[in-house]
Scaffold this motif. Structure first.
Motif, PDB file in Angstrom:
ATOM      1  N   LYS A 124      60.024  22.003  81.066  1.00 59.81           N
ATOM      2  CA  LYS A 124      59.013  22.483  80.129  1.00 59.81           C
ATOM      3  C   LYS A 124      59.040  24.004  80.022  1.00 59.81           C
ATOM      4  O   LYS A 124      58.812  24.564  78.944  1.00 59.81           O
ATOM      5  CB  LYS A 124      57.625  22.016  80.567  1.00 59.81           C
ATOM      6  N   LYS A 128      60.305  26.759  76.469  1.00 62.52           N
ATOM      7  CA  LYS A 128      59.646  27.930  75.880  1.00 62.52           C
ATOM      8  C   LYS A 128      60.625  29.016  75.456  1.00 62.52           C
ATOM      9  O   LYS A 128      60.290  29.857  74.626  1.00 62.52           O
ATOM     10  CB  LYS A 128      58.647  28.514  76.881  1.00 62.52           C
ATOM     11  N   GLN A 137      60.580  20.002  72.955  1.00 64.20           N
ATOM     12  CA  GLN A 137      59.297  19.393  73.277  1.00 64.20           C
ATOM     13  C   GLN A 137      59.274  17.905  72.921  1.00 64.20           C
ATOM     14  O   GLN A 137      58.651  17.097  73.621  1.00 64.20           O
ATOM     15  CB  GLN A 137      58.170  20.125  72.544  1.00 64.20           C
ATOM     16  N   ILE A 140      61.040  16.083  75.678  1.00 61.73           N
ATOM     17  CA  ILE A 140      60.167  16.028  76.855  1.00 61.73           C
ATOM     18  C   ILE A 140      59.081  14.972  76.665  1.00 61.73           C
ATOM     19  O   ILE A 140      58.760  14.207  77.587  1.00 61.73           O
ATOM     20  CB  ILE A 140      59.530  17.415  77.123  1.00 61.73           C
ATOM     21  N   THR A 144      58.711  11.779  78.980  1.00 55.55           N
ATOM     22  CA  THR A 144      57.465  11.600  79.729  1.00 55.55           C
ATOM     23  C   THR A 144      56.819  10.264  79.399  1.00 55.55           C
ATOM     24  O   THR A 144      56.248   9.601  80.279  1.00 55.55           O
ATOM     25  CB  THR A 144      56.481  12.747  79.409  1.00 55.55           C
ATOM     26  N   TYR A 200      52.651  17.903  82.371  1.00 57.79           N
ATOM     27  CA  TYR A 200      53.540  17.403  81.324  1.00 57.79           C
ATOM     28  C   TYR A 200      52.832  16.761  80.136  1.00 57.79           C
ATOM     29  O   TYR A 200      53.429  16.617  79.072  1.00 57.79           O
ATOM     30  CB  TYR A 200      54.533  16.406  81.927  1.00 57.79           C
ATOM     31  N   PRO A 204      51.869  21.746  73.994  1.00 59.78           N
ATOM     32  CA  PRO A 204      52.465  23.070  74.118  1.00 59.78           C
ATOM     33  C   PRO A 204      51.509  24.205  73.741  1.00 59.78           C
ATOM     34  O   PRO A 204      51.607  25.304  74.273  1.00 59.78           O
ATOM     35  CB  PRO A 204      53.659  23.022  73.145  1.00 59.78           C
ATOM     36  N   TYR A 207      49.698  25.643  76.696  1.00 63.97           N
ATOM     37  CA  TYR A 207      50.533  26.023  77.834  1.00 63.97           C
ATOM     38  C   TYR A 207      50.066  27.355  78.401  1.00 63.97           C
ATOM     39  O   TYR A 207      49.936  28.346  77.697  1.00 63.97           O
ATOM     40  CB  TYR A 207      51.997  26.131  77.400  1.00 63.97           C
ATOM     41  N   GLU A 212      49.907  25.986  85.117  1.00 64.51           N
ATOM     42  CA  GLU A 212      51.096  25.146  85.204  1.00 64.51           C
ATOM     43  C   GLU A 212      51.755  25.291  86.576  1.00 64.51           C
ATOM     44  O   GLU A 212      52.170  24.302  87.191  1.00 64.51           O
ATOM     45  CB  GLU A 212      52.107  25.543  84.108  1.00 64.51           C
TER      46      GLU A 212
END
Length: 251
Positions: A124, A128, A137, A140, A144, A200, A204, A207, A212
């Motif tokens: 993750k 970025k 993303q 991910i 996930t 997770y 985003p 974030y 995190e």
């Protein structure tokens, strides 16, 4: 159950080893540099161990479901041979997932300054600094969903059925004995998925590097450290052995 615990212990030792040495180097020497190949290698082994941990915890939830809900068929449903096949399938799926994520990251272009605001190469955090962040993303999210949310749902359904069976037991002693066989695993699930969800599942747009990293420390360092303590302290044989050892030392 002990066969699964051995694999869980192996995973906890391995994925702590993947992240902690670099963190110690950063804290002691201030060297926070890492090469691209080293970053990919760390990401591969971390994804491998996390995927294996999720699979093993899900298998253990199913194991507890069989042991409590249909105990008379336990050795037929989960024979040693079947357990070995299930574990092999879990490790193969973990390897496939880590290869996929690492291959995707290795072919991604990097547009932003190559500074990761993290203490290890998390997928993750890498998203970025990639040129195609939305694509990263999306990968991910799907990963996930398949290897995070789906196993969590299976574990949750197992414990819902386990709870129904425990509540249907007439005697309080019987309920207590049945719950004691799965309480350790349930506590581990809460720690692991609780911290993992905070990292997770968050979108985003929300974030933040600080939170995190805190939640990442919880499930990469704290949870593996607590797992042996949780299972050991809930095991009567281990407690009896520890008491005997203390008595021998005190004489």
């Amino acid at each position: 159950m002990y066969l699964f615990l051995c694999n869980l212990s192996l995973v906890d030792m391995c994925y702590t080893t993947v992240t902690v040495p670099k963190l110690i180097e950063i804290l002691l020497s201030g060297n926070n540099m890492i090469s691209f190949l080293q970053c990919l290698a760390q990401m591969y082994f971390f994804a491998l161990m996390i995927s294996a941990e999720v699979a093993i915890l899900t298998i253990m939830a199913y194991d507890r479901y069989i042991a409590i809900c249909i105990p008379l068929h336990y050795h037929h449903i989960l024979s040693r041979r079947k357990c070995l096949w299930i574990l092999m399938l879990a490790w193969v799926s973990a390897i496939f997932n880590s290869v996929f994520l690492t291959s995707f990251a290795s072919t991604t272009a990097w547009c932003h300054p190559k500074n990761i605001e993290h203490f290890y190469c998390d997928v993750k955090a890498l998203a970025k600094i990639s040129c195609s962040e939305l694509r990263f993303q999306a990968v991910i999210f799907v990963d996930t969903l398949l290897l995070g949310f789906l196993p969590f749902t299976i574990s949750l359904m197992s414990y819902v059925k386990i709870l129904r069976v425990i509540l249907s037991i007439a005697s309080m002693e019987g309920r207590k004995k049945a719950f004691s066989t799965c309480s350790s695993h349930f506590i581990v699930l809460l720690f692991f998925y609780g911290a993992g969800v905070c990292v997770y599942i968050r979108p985003p747009t929300q974030y933040r590097e600080g939170p995190e990293q805190v939640f990442s420390i919880l499930y990469t360092i704290v949870t593996p450290t607590l797992n042996p303590l949780i299972y050991s302290l809930r095991n009567k044989d281990v407690k009896d052995a520890l008491i005997k050892l203390i008595r021998l030392k005190s004489k």
